[in-house]
Structures are given as C-alpha cells and as structure tokens.
Design a protein around this motif. Structure first.
Motif, short mmCIF file in Angstrom:
data_model
loop_
_atom_site.label_atom_id
_atom_site.label_comp_id
_atom_site.label_asym_id
_atom_site.label_seq_id
_atom_site.Cartn_x
_atom_site.Cartn_y
_atom_site.Cartn_z
N ARG B 129 51.81 20.58 105.09
CA ARG B 129 52.35 19.35 105.67
C ARG B 129 53.43 18.75 104.75
N LEU B 130 53.14 18.71 103.46
CA LEU B 130 54.10 18.12 102.52
C LEU B 130 55.37 18.97 102.43
N THR B 131 55.18 20.28 102.38
CA THR B 131 56.34 21.18 102.25
C THR B 131 57.22 21.11 103.50
N SER B 132 56.60 21.18 104.68
CA SER B 132 57.40 21.14 105.92
C SER B 132 58.10 19.79 106.07
N THR B 133 57.46 18.71 105.60
CA THR B 133 58.11 17.39 105.66
C THR B 133 59.30 17.34 104.71
N ALA B 134 59.13 17.92 103.51
CA ALA B 134 60.24 17.96 102.54
C ALA B 134 61.39 18.80 103.09
N VAL B 135 61.06 19.89 103.80
CA VAL B 135 62.10 20.74 104.41
C VAL B 135 62.87 19.92 105.46
N SER B 136 62.16 19.11 106.22
CA SER B 136 62.82 18.25 107.22
C SER B 136 63.78 17.28 106.54
N PHE B 137 63.33 16.74 105.41
CA PHE B 137 64.19 15.79 104.68
C PHE B 137 65.48 16.49 104.24
N VAL B 138 65.35 17.72 103.75
CA VAL B 138 66.53 18.48 103.31
C VAL B 138 67.43 18.81 104.52
N ALA B 169 63.37 21.80 115.38
CA ALA B 169 62.34 22.84 115.48
C ALA B 169 61.34 22.73 114.33
N ASN B 170 61.82 22.34 113.16
CA ASN B 170 60.92 22.22 112.00
C ASN B 170 59.91 21.09 112.18
N LEU B 171 60.26 20.11 113.02
CA LEU B 171 59.33 18.99 113.23
C LEU B 171 58.06 19.44 113.95
N ILE B 172 58.20 20.52 114.74
CA ILE B 172 57.01 21.07 115.41
C ILE B 172 56.08 21.66 114.35
N ILE B 173 56.67 22.29 113.33
CA ILE B 173 55.86 22.83 112.22
C ILE B 173 55.19 21.69 111.47
N VAL B 174 55.95 20.59 111.23
CA VAL B 174 55.37 19.43 110.54
C VAL B 174 54.17 18.90 111.33
N ARG B 175 54.37 18.77 112.63
CA ARG B 175 53.33 18.18 113.49
C ARG B 175 52.04 19.00 113.48
N TYR B 176 52.18 20.32 113.60
CA TYR B 176 50.99 21.17 113.72
C TYR B 176 50.56 21.85 112.42
N SER B 177 51.25 21.56 111.32
CA SER B 177 50.94 22.22 110.04
C SER B 177 49.49 22.03 109.60
N VAL B 178 48.95 20.83 109.88
CA VAL B 178 47.55 20.57 109.45
C VAL B 178 46.54 21.30 110.33
N GLN B 179 46.99 21.80 111.48
CA GLN B 179 46.09 22.55 112.36
C GLN B 179 46.26 24.06 112.17
N TRP B 180 47.50 24.49 111.90
CA TRP B 180 47.78 25.93 111.79
C TRP B 180 47.31 26.52 110.45
#
Lengths: 45, 251
Positions: B129-138, B169-180
């Motif tokens: 979750r933290l990594t995908s959120t940081a990727v979104s920020f970048v 598209a990365n926001l979908i990863i952020v959203r479901y990262s804690v489930q996947w």
C-alpha cells in the motif's frame, strides 16, 4: 500518549494546506492584473 | 464585471480568483476545520489499542480520499475529455485537480508515516500500500512536470492527458493492494455495511471527510481560475505577437 506524532501531523497539515491556499490566491491576484476584465473568468469569456 | 460598493466607489469583482460564492464556501471550510481540530484532538476519546495516535485518522484518510478518489478521478475525466473533445476547459480542470491531488497525497504520506512510527515501529516500510501510494505520488508529480515543459501547448496537453490516464491505472493497485498482497497497512477502515467505528469517532471521521471535500471544492475553483488566467495570458501574448508580425509586414 503518542502526542509527539499527532501534533506534528496536524501542524504539517495546517502549514502545507495554508501555504498552498495563500500561494494560489496570490498567484490569481497577480495574474488577474495582467488581463482585461472580460477575459478573467471562464464563464465571462 | 464591475460592482459598486456602499461607499460608491467601483470595485472590480474579477480582480481576484474569489467570488461571493467561494468566499461563503471558504468561511464554511474555515469554521469546519476549527471544529474538526476540536473534535479530533480534544473531544473524541483515544482508541482502545492505538491510543492517541489514532487521532491522525481524521486527517490521513480524508486527505487520501480527496487525492486518490476525487482529485485524480477528475484528472482522469479531464484527460479523456481533452483527448476526445479537445476541450480547453477539461484540460485546465485536469491540471488544476492533479496539482491539488499531489498536495493532498503528499499530506497523506506524511501523516501516514507519522502514524506508522507509533503503531508499526517505523516511519516507512516497502509495503504494497505504501509503495503503490508513493508510486502514485511520483507519477502525478511527473504529470505536473510535463505540464511545465517548454513546448507546443497542444502537444504538451496531449502528452499530459495520456499520462493522466496511465497514472490512474496505478490507483487501482493502491486501492486493492491490501487485499491482493499481505500488507502491514490495515484494510478498509470505513465500510458502510460495517463501519467498525461508532459514536463521536464515526461522526468526526465522516465530518472530516465532508470538510476536506468542501475544501477541495474551494481549492479547485481557485486553482482552475488560475489555470484559466495563465491560458488567457498566453493567448493574449500570442495574439499580440501575431499583430506585431503583421505590422512589421505592412511597414
């Protein structure tokens, strides 16, 4: 307990958002002066 | 648009990015923030296990909702509309919303790190979750960098719009990262069917989300007007340059 993390969190929020608000408002005022009235707003244009 | 005040002098109502409506909204937001701070810091009780560190939820989650779900969704819609209709309105709206989204996402990351230290024992970990959120920020910082490139405005807007769509598209990863994946970050905090919060804590949480969204609305209006002013100034500059070239040709 843990107030040393909570207080900085709220201070950062106020400082970051407050600075952004001031910067945006000042930027708008500066830009507005460079245009005639009729061109300043999307709906007026 | 010129108005006459009670003293009889004329005032230019468009000399700022504010208007009567935004000033009223701004006042509501300011009062809302004071009330939110009072509720979050003094009125709500500490959480059973996280104690006072839990109070960061009242700004962390609303900031995340505004950036990840609201601001970047508007950027997505604006980007699609620009590529489809070549609409300047949507192009500027996408830019304005992305900039505000990056500010709120930065705030989400900072408050999350401050919350992580007392609860996880570390400010940062390369958790999904933290990594995908940081990727979104970048990604969205990159989007804003593209918008500032010195190049043909039409090409720049087109490239930014493509990046605005790809970044979403990365926001979908952020959203479901804690489930996947196995994540240190907790799962969904707020579920309408099972809030896992009650009383004054739930009220403060929902109130924070409402205040933050109203604040986003206020910011978006002002930031869009700034973008519109920049667009108009560039347009006026171009018109003047063309007229100067014409005059040179005549003389």
């Amino acid at each position: 307990m843990h107030w040393e993390f909570v207080i900085p969190g709220y201070i950062v929020a106020v400082v970051v958002l407050g600075t952004y608000v001031l910067a945006t408002v000042k930027r708008g005022r500066r830009l507005s002066k460079q245009l005639p009235e009729g061109k300043r707003r999307f709906l007026d244009a | 648009m010129t108005t006459i005040d009670t003293a009889g002098s004329t005032k230019d109502a468009t000399a700022t990015t504010g208007s009567k409506g935004t000033r009223m909204l701004g006042a509501v937001v300011a009062v809302g923030f004071v009330a939110l701070a009072a509720l979050a810091l003094f009125i709500t009780p500490p959480e059973a296990t996280q104690r006072d560190a839990f109070r960061l939820i009242y700004i962390h989650v609303p900031s995340a909702i505004v950036s990840l779900y609201i601001a970047f969704s508007i950027t997505l819609v604006g980007s699609i509309m620009y590529l489809w209709k070549k609409s300047v309105f949507w192009d500027l709206m996408a830019e304005a919303s992305a900039e505000i989204g990056v500010i709120f996402l930065g705030l989400t990351l900072i408050t999350g790190m401050l919350w992580g230290r007392p609860t996880w024992g570390t400010y940062w970990i390369w958790d999904p979750r933290l990594t995908s959120t940081a990727v979104s920020f970048v990604l969205y910082s990159g989007y804003l960098a593209v918008r500032r490139l010195d190049m043909d405005p039409t090409v720049r807007s087109k490239r930014a719009a493509i990046l605005g769509i790809v970044s979403f598209a990365n926001l979908i990863i952020v959203r479901y990262s804690v489930q996947w994946w196995d994540s240190l970050h907790q799962g969904q905090t707020f579920d309408v069917a099972d809030t896992q919060m009650d009383g004054i804590m739930l009220f403060t949480f929902v109130f924070g989300v409402i205040v933050m969204n109203l604040f986003f609305g206020w910011l978006l209006i002002h930031r869009f007007r700034v973008a519109w002013l920049e667009h108009q100034i560039a347009d006026v500059g171009l018109t003047e340059a063309i007229e100067a070239r014409r005059r040179e040709g005549v003389s």
